[in-house]
Design a protein around this motif. Structure first.
Motif, PDB file in Angstrom:
ATOM      1  N   ALA A 101     -36.772  28.692 -22.215  1.00 41.98           N
ATOM      2  CA  ALA A 101     -35.713  27.677 -22.252  1.00 41.98           C
ATOM      3  C   ALA A 101     -36.310  26.287 -22.056  1.00 41.98           C
ATOM      4  O   ALA A 101     -35.876  25.311 -22.684  1.00 41.98           O
ATOM      5  CB  ALA A 101     -34.666  27.960 -21.175  1.00 41.98           C
ATOM      6  N   HIS A 102     -37.320  26.195 -21.202  1.00 40.25           N
ATOM      7  CA  HIS A 102     -37.990  24.912 -21.001  1.00 40.25           C
ATOM      8  C   HIS A 102     -38.764  24.493 -22.252  1.00 40.25           C
ATOM      9  O   HIS A 102     -38.806  23.307 -22.595  1.00 40.25           O
ATOM     10  CB  HIS A 102     -38.932  24.987 -19.800  1.00 40.25           C
ATOM     11  CG  HIS A 102     -38.233  24.943 -18.475  1.00 40.25           C
ATOM     12  ND1 HIS A 102     -37.484  23.856 -18.075  1.00 40.25           N
ATOM     13  CD2 HIS A 102     -38.162  25.847 -17.458  1.00 40.25           C
ATOM     14  CE1 HIS A 102     -36.983  24.089 -16.865  1.00 40.25           C
ATOM     15  NE2 HIS A 102     -37.377  25.290 -16.479  1.00 40.25           N
ATOM     16  N   LEU A 107     -38.815  20.915 -27.184  1.00 38.36           N
ATOM     17  CA  LEU A 107     -38.615  20.738 -28.629  1.00 38.36           C
ATOM     18  C   LEU A 107     -37.467  19.772 -28.867  1.00 38.36           C
ATOM     19  O   LEU A 107     -37.568  18.848 -29.686  1.00 38.36           O
ATOM     20  CB  LEU A 107     -38.310  22.087 -29.284  1.00 38.36           C
ATOM     21  CG  LEU A 107     -37.822  22.030 -30.742  1.00 38.36           C
ATOM     22  CD1 LEU A 107     -38.903  21.455 -31.651  1.00 38.36           C
ATOM     23  CD2 LEU A 107     -37.399  23.426 -31.223  1.00 38.36           C
ATOM     24  N   ALA A 108     -36.374  19.972 -28.149  1.00 32.98           N
ATOM     25  CA  ALA A 108     -35.212  19.095 -28.300  1.00 32.98           C
ATOM     26  C   ALA A 108     -35.558  17.660 -27.919  1.00 32.98           C
ATOM     27  O   ALA A 108     -35.127  16.706 -28.579  1.00 32.98           O
ATOM     28  CB  ALA A 108     -34.057  19.616 -27.450  1.00 32.98           C
ATOM     29  N   LYS A 109     -36.337  17.507 -26.865  1.00 33.00           N
ATOM     30  CA  LYS A 109     -36.732  16.164 -26.407  1.00 33.00           C
ATOM     31  C   LYS A 109     -37.510  15.444 -27.489  1.00 33.00           C
ATOM     32  O   LYS A 109     -37.375  14.222 -27.656  1.00 33.00           O
ATOM     33  CB  LYS A 109     -37.553  16.279 -25.123  1.00 33.00           C
ATOM     34  CG  LYS A 109     -37.965  14.952 -24.526  1.00 33.00           C
ATOM     35  CD  LYS A 109     -38.406  15.083 -23.066  1.00 33.00           C
ATOM     36  CE  LYS A 109     -39.601  15.957 -22.880  1.00 33.00           C
ATOM     37  NZ  LYS A 109     -40.085  15.947 -21.473  1.00 33.00           N
ATOM     38  N   GLN A 110     -38.326  16.185 -28.219  1.00 31.33           N
ATOM     39  CA  GLN A 110     -39.105  15.592 -29.315  1.00 31.33           C
ATOM     40  C   GLN A 110     -38.195  15.006 -30.393  1.00 31.33           C
ATOM     41  O   GLN A 110     -38.583  14.089 -31.112  1.00 31.33           O
ATOM     42  CB  GLN A 110     -40.032  16.651 -29.924  1.00 31.33           C
ATOM     43  CG  GLN A 110     -41.090  16.112 -30.857  1.00 31.33           C
ATOM     44  CD  GLN A 110     -42.010  17.206 -31.354  1.00 31.33           C
ATOM     45  OE1 GLN A 110     -41.607  18.102 -32.090  1.00 31.33           O
ATOM     46  NE2 GLN A 110     -43.269  17.143 -30.961  1.00 31.33           N
ATOM     47  N   GLN A 140     -29.150  29.756 -31.566  1.00 32.47           N
ATOM     48  CA  GLN A 140     -27.732  29.407 -31.639  1.00 32.47           C
ATOM     49  C   GLN A 140     -27.447  28.091 -30.915  1.00 32.47           C
ATOM     50  O   GLN A 140     -26.773  27.198 -31.453  1.00 32.47           O
ATOM     51  CB  GLN A 140     -26.893  30.521 -31.020  1.00 32.47           C
ATOM     52  CG  GLN A 140     -25.405  30.202 -30.933  1.00 32.47           C
ATOM     53  CD  GLN A 140     -24.637  31.225 -30.096  1.00 32.47           C
ATOM     54  OE1 GLN A 140     -25.103  32.329 -29.863  1.00 32.47           O
ATOM     55  NE2 GLN A 140     -23.450  30.837 -29.628  1.00 32.47           N
ATOM     56  N   LEU A 141     -27.967  27.964 -29.694  1.00 28.48           N
ATOM     57  CA  LEU A 141     -27.751  26.739 -28.924  1.00 28.48           C
ATOM     58  C   LEU A 141     -28.360  25.541 -29.640  1.00 28.48           C
ATOM     59  O   LEU A 141     -27.775  24.453 -29.670  1.00 28.48           O
ATOM     60  CB  LEU A 141     -28.359  26.882 -27.528  1.00 28.48           C
ATOM     61  CG  LEU A 141     -27.731  27.922 -26.591  1.00 28.48           C
ATOM     62  CD1 LEU A 141     -28.503  27.981 -25.273  1.00 28.48           C
ATOM     63  CD2 LEU A 141     -26.267  27.595 -26.324  1.00 28.48           C
ATOM     64  N   GLY A 142     -29.542  25.748 -30.198  1.00 29.67           N
ATOM     65  CA  GLY A 142     -30.230  24.652 -30.879  1.00 29.67           C
ATOM     66  C   GLY A 142     -29.483  24.154 -32.099  1.00 29.67           C
ATOM     67  O   GLY A 142     -29.356  22.937 -32.310  1.00 29.67           O
ATOM     68  N   THR A 143     -28.985  25.062 -32.899  1.00 32.71           N
ATOM     69  CA  THR A 143     -28.246  24.641 -34.095  1.00 32.71           C
ATOM     70  C   THR A 143     -26.931  23.966 -33.708  1.00 32.71           C
ATOM     71  O   THR A 143     -26.454  23.071 -34.404  1.00 32.71           O
ATOM     72  CB  THR A 143     -27.963  25.843 -35.019  1.00 32.71           C
ATOM     73  OG1 THR A 143     -27.298  26.883 -34.279  1.00 32.71           O
ATOM     74  CG2 THR A 143     -29.265  26.397 -35.587  1.00 32.71           C
ATOM     75  N   GLN A 154     -39.892  29.074 -35.117  1.00 35.87           N
ATOM     76  CA  GLN A 154     -41.349  28.895 -35.147  1.00 35.87           C
ATOM     77  C   GLN A 154     -41.883  28.521 -33.770  1.00 35.87           C
ATOM     78  O   GLN A 154     -42.935  29.000 -33.344  1.00 35.87           O
ATOM     79  CB  GLN A 154     -41.716  27.812 -36.170  1.00 35.87           C
ATOM     80  CG  GLN A 154     -41.474  28.224 -37.612  1.00 35.87           C
ATOM     81  CD  GLN A 154     -41.699  27.087 -38.592  1.00 35.87           C
ATOM     82  OE1 GLN A 154     -42.213  26.027 -38.221  1.00 35.87           O
ATOM     83  NE2 GLN A 154     -41.301  27.282 -39.842  1.00 35.87           N
ATOM     84  N   THR A 155     -41.143  27.678 -33.075  1.00 36.21           N
ATOM     85  CA  THR A 155     -41.553  27.272 -31.728  1.00 36.21           C
ATOM     86  C   THR A 155     -41.578  28.464 -30.783  1.00 36.21           C
ATOM     87  O   THR A 155     -42.543  28.675 -30.048  1.00 36.21           O
ATOM     88  CB  THR A 155     -40.594  26.196 -31.176  1.00 36.21           C
ATOM     89  OG1 THR A 155     -40.673  25.022 -31.994  1.00 36.21           O
ATOM     90  CG2 THR A 155     -40.949  25.835 -29.738  1.00 36.21           C
TER      91      THR A 155
END
Length: 235
Positions: A101-102, A107-110, A140-143, A154-155
């Motif tokens: 999760a971290h 990835l999201a921070k990027q 799912q959360l990311g999209t 990929q990450t």
């Protein structure tokens, strides 16, 4: 001015602290000049993900509590969460290691979505009862927050951002951070725990005033000449 926040997704006080900090920031008139960066911290790096066990049972087993006492403790925290508008469902919270999760958060921070990702992860864990160590869940959360599904896959299928997570944890150790949430304001002030809103407000204001003195806006002596303005006035 920069504010760094060390937290763990499975920390109930981190989500509560996030809400109190946000309330303080709303009251701060110069909030548009504040940069927020979330940092990784693991309360239990050796935790084994086990979707068959909820966090209440886990706490009872690990700490040697009765199940009734574990529920009482979680009920108290649930009430604290409700006071800042959060819904905690400990009976459905999944026991899960937070390392991936971290990595997802990094990835999201990027992509400029660090704060959004933290909110999604907290909500997934405490409210929705989702497994935050499950790749499909993280996709799912990311999209849902605007990340690309293939990039997330990929990450997670590699060790991407693993070093970043470990670096955050080492940095926390070097700063003497022993628990989360922990807020570092302007690299000068540390706030430990889900403090009351006025504590955040006062610290932010003090730090910002000092930051302004250390980083004054440029003062220019202007020599006027022919020029054009955005409204089309040239002369």
């Amino acid at each position: 001015m920069k504010i760094e926040i060390w937290s763990d997704v499975m920390c109930p006080f981190c989500y509560i602290g996030k809400r109190r900090f946000e309330e303080a920031l709303v009251q701060f008139e110069n909030r548009d000049q504040v940069e927020i960066e979330w940092k990784s911290f693991q309360l239990n790096p050796d935790m084994k993900t086990d979707p068959s066990v909820n966090i209440t049972q886990y706490l009872a087993d690990v700490k040697g509590w009765t199940l009734e006492y574990a529920r009482e403790m979680n009920s108290h925290v649930t009430q604290m969460a409700a006071e800042v508008g959060l819904t905690y469902n400990f009976d459905t919270a999944v026991v899960a290691n937070s390392f991936n999760a971290h990595r997802f958060s990094h990835l999201a921070k990027q992509h400029g979505l660090g704060d959004t990702a933290e909110e999604a992860l907290f909500n997934a864990y405490f409210t929705r009862g989702l497994n935050i160590d499950d790749n499909d869940t993280l996709v799912q959360l990311g999209t849902e927050i605007g990340l690309d599904a293939e990039e997330i896959k990929q990450t997670l299928s590699s060790d991407t951002f693993a070093a970043d997570v470990k670096h955050d944890i080492i940095e926390a150790q070097e700063l003497g951070i022993r628990g989360v949430p922990f807020f570092v304001v302007n690299n000068k002030y540390g706030i430990s725990g889900a403090q009351a809103v006025p504590v955040f407000t006062q610290t932010i204001e003090t730090a910002f005033n000092e930051w302004q003195q250390e980083n004054p806006k440029p003062s220019l002596t202007i020599i006027e000449g022919e020029s054009c303005t955005p409204d089309g006035d040239c002369g």
